[in-house]
Design a protein around this motif. Structure first.
Motif, short mmCIF file in Angstrom:
data_model
loop_
_atom_site.label_atom_id
_atom_site.label_comp_id
_atom_site.label_asym_id
_atom_site.label_seq_id
_atom_site.Cartn_x
_atom_site.Cartn_y
_atom_site.Cartn_z
N GLY A 301 0.78 -1.22 0.00
CA GLY A 301 0.00 0.00 0.00
C GLY A 301 0.81 1.28 0.00
N VAL A 302 0.09 2.38 -0.17
CA VAL A 302 0.66 3.72 -0.19
C VAL A 302 -0.19 4.60 0.73
N THR A 303 0.47 5.30 1.65
CA THR A 303 -0.22 6.23 2.54
C THR A 303 0.29 7.64 2.31
N VAL A 304 -0.63 8.57 2.10
CA VAL A 304 -0.31 9.99 1.91
C VAL A 304 -0.26 10.66 3.28
N TRP A 305 0.72 11.56 3.48
CA TRP A 305 0.90 12.17 4.80
C TRP A 305 0.22 13.54 4.85
N GLY A 306 -1.04 13.52 5.24
CA GLY A 306 -1.82 14.75 5.36
C GLY A 306 -3.00 14.75 4.42
N VAL A 307 -4.17 15.14 4.94
CA VAL A 307 -5.40 15.08 4.15
C VAL A 307 -5.44 16.17 3.09
N THR A 308 -5.05 17.40 3.45
CA THR A 308 -5.01 18.51 2.50
C THR A 308 -3.74 19.31 2.73
N ASP A 309 -3.46 20.22 1.80
CA ASP A 309 -2.30 21.11 1.96
C ASP A 309 -2.43 21.96 3.22
N GLY A 310 -3.65 22.26 3.62
CA GLY A 310 -3.87 23.05 4.82
C GLY A 310 -3.61 22.28 6.10
N HIS A 311 -3.47 20.96 6.00
CA HIS A 311 -3.20 20.13 7.17
C HIS A 311 -1.84 19.46 7.08
N SER A 312 -1.03 19.90 6.14
CA SER A 312 0.28 19.29 5.93
C SER A 312 1.33 19.87 6.87
N TRP A 313 2.26 19.04 7.26
CA TRP A 313 3.37 19.49 8.11
C TRP A 313 4.44 20.25 7.34
N ILE A 314 4.39 20.22 6.01
CA ILE A 314 5.48 20.72 5.18
C ILE A 314 5.75 22.22 5.36
N PRO A 315 4.76 23.11 5.26
CA PRO A 315 5.09 24.54 5.35
C PRO A 315 5.78 24.94 6.65
N GLU A 316 5.42 24.26 7.75
CA GLU A 316 6.03 24.60 9.04
C GLU A 316 7.47 24.13 9.12
N TRP A 317 7.74 22.94 8.61
CA TRP A 317 9.06 22.35 8.77
C TRP A 317 9.99 22.55 7.59
N PHE A 318 9.43 22.94 6.46
CA PHE A 318 10.24 23.24 5.27
C PHE A 318 9.77 24.57 4.68
N PRO A 319 10.09 25.68 5.35
CA PRO A 319 9.67 26.99 4.85
C PRO A 319 10.09 27.20 3.40
N GLY A 320 9.17 27.76 2.62
CA GLY A 320 9.44 27.95 1.21
C GLY A 320 8.90 26.84 0.33
N TYR A 321 8.34 25.80 0.97
CA TYR A 321 7.73 24.70 0.21
C TYR A 321 6.26 24.58 0.57
N THR A 322 5.49 24.04 -0.35
CA THR A 322 4.04 24.00 -0.16
C THR A 322 3.43 22.90 -1.02
N ALA A 323 2.10 22.82 -1.02
CA ALA A 323 1.32 22.03 -1.99
C ALA A 323 1.75 20.58 -2.07
N ALA A 324 1.99 19.94 -0.91
CA ALA A 324 2.62 18.62 -0.91
C ALA A 324 1.64 17.46 -1.03
N THR A 325 0.33 17.70 -0.85
CA THR A 325 -0.65 16.61 -0.83
C THR A 325 -1.54 16.65 -2.08
N PRO A 326 -2.39 15.63 -2.25
CA PRO A 326 -3.27 15.61 -3.43
C PRO A 326 -4.49 16.52 -3.34
N PHE A 327 -4.70 17.21 -2.20
CA PHE A 327 -5.85 18.09 -2.06
C PHE A 327 -5.39 19.47 -1.59
N GLY A 328 -5.99 20.52 -2.18
CA GLY A 328 -5.64 21.88 -1.81
C GLY A 328 -6.27 22.29 -0.50
N GLU A 329 -5.91 23.48 -0.04
CA GLU A 329 -6.46 23.98 1.21
C GLU A 329 -7.97 24.16 1.14
N ASP A 330 -8.50 24.29 -0.08
CA ASP A 330 -9.94 24.42 -0.27
C ASP A 330 -10.64 23.06 -0.37
#
Length: 353
Positions: A301-330
């Motif tokens: 299987g494959v598990t995605v880390w975070g339901v939407t970009d608005g719930h992703s850990w990426i912006p906090e821990w990797f400033p300057g990066y975004t949009a890491a998941t298959p669903f946008g903040e909307d």
């Protein structure tokens, strides 16, 4: 790996009291993507957090309509489950379990031993081998035993190797118990739930190299000794443009030991602001990862880390990066979801492992 901020234990206890209201009996029905995953016999999962599961219907709908399992992003980690020695808080884990079971979703347990997100009493304690071994066995036994037969797989040991290189990480467990803490943890989890699939979960191994070689040697030793290790988790926190071409080849090294493999924490971060072209390329990268799993008979299987970009850990821990998941903040699907669907929609074909 994600270290996303979570609410304190007292807050979770308050919101958990409203569980029956926040989680209705019937969520949105599963849709096309879970059905496609089921056709291939693979799991398609997503990491979830407690607060939005309780209060956000749109969040729940994304999960139930697009995934077949959930992983607790933070609430099953040590600092949440046993914030004080001998005092266990089950409100968060129970929320995840209740949501999953009322919606027919499997659950992946994450994680039992990790060098991060430890409570102060543990991280700052001074323990001898006998006491620390007992602490470990009690924690693993309580957590795994509570959900015996209900959680399909556990990330038992998370990131046992140093961030760079091939050396075992100098963490609390290794420092006091030595290398065999890994085998001891696996045995403890197996005793608590003999039916659960037990994993070592690691990052930075997807493209081979020294860390992957060291993990292979460790896994080979454990298998030869009869330790209950069943799988290797490939965290797969990728940077756009750096998804390896031969992920399947690296997976096959481990399935050659008789182990299963899974992509456990997939995201693909893009420099901000993400352009349409970059999101199209990201879709191809998501497709490539899912295809790699489908190409390996032992990839479950494959598990995605975070339901939407608005719930992703990426912006906090990797400033300057975004949009890491298959669903946008909307909550709208992005091209990355199309990439997953394209991979799953291809004609299944038997592939040698």
């Amino acid at each position: 790996m994600a270290l996303a901020a979570v609410a304190g234990c007292s807050a979770v206890l308050v919101v958990a009291a409203a569980l029956a209201v926040a989680l209705p009996e019937d969520e949105a029905p599963q849709g096309e993507v879970p059905a496609l995953a089921a056709e291939h016999g693979v799991d398609l999962g997503v990491a979830v957090a407690v607060e939005p599961l309780l209060w956000d219907g749109g969040y729940r709908d994304v999960v139930t309509a697009n995934y077949t399992s959930v992983t607790a992003e933070n609430t099953m980690k040590w600092d949440s489950v046993q914030p004080e020695r001998g005092e266990f808080d089950w409100s968060g884990p129970d929320t995840v379990m209740d949501f999953a079971e009322r919606n027919g979703l499997d659950v992946r347990g994450h994680t039992l031993l990790w060098h991060n997100q430890q409570p102060a009493w543990l991280a700052g304690g001074s323990f001898g081998p006998q006491e620390l071994r007992q602490i470990m066995r009690e924690h693993v036994g309580e957590l795994v035993g509570r959900y015996e037969g209900r959680i399909t797989a556990w990330d038992v040991v998370n990131e046992p190797f140093a961030d760079e290189g091939a050396q075992l990480r100098e963490n609390l467990w290794y420092g006091v118990l030595g290398q065999d803490y890994i085998a001891e943890a696996l045995w403890a989890a197996h005793e608590a739930d003999p039916g659960a699939r037990l994993y070592i979960n690691e990052f930075g191994i997807e493209d081979g190299g020294a860390k992957a070689d060291a993990l292979y040697a460790l896994a080979e030793d454990l298998v030869e000794r009869g330790v209950p290790l069943h799988g290797i988790g490939f965290q797969s926190h990728f940077v756009h443009g750096q998804v390896p071409e031969d992920l399947a080849g690296t997976m096959r090294r481990f399935t050659g030991l008789g182990l299963e493999v899974a992509v456990t924490e997939l995201d693909v971060r893009v420099p901000e602001p993400a352009t349409d072209a970059e999101l199209a390329d990201q879709a191809a990268e998501y497709r490539r990862v899912v295809e790699a799993c489908l190409d390996v008979a032992g990839c479950v299987g494959v598990t995605v880390w975070g339901v939407t970009d608005g719930h992703s850990w990426i912006p906090e821990w990797f400033p300057g990066y975004t949009a890491a998941t298959p669903f946008g903040e909307d909550y709208r699907p992005k091209p990355a979801l199309e990439g997953i669907v394209e991979a799953l929609a291809r004609r299944p074909a038997p592939v040698a492992s």
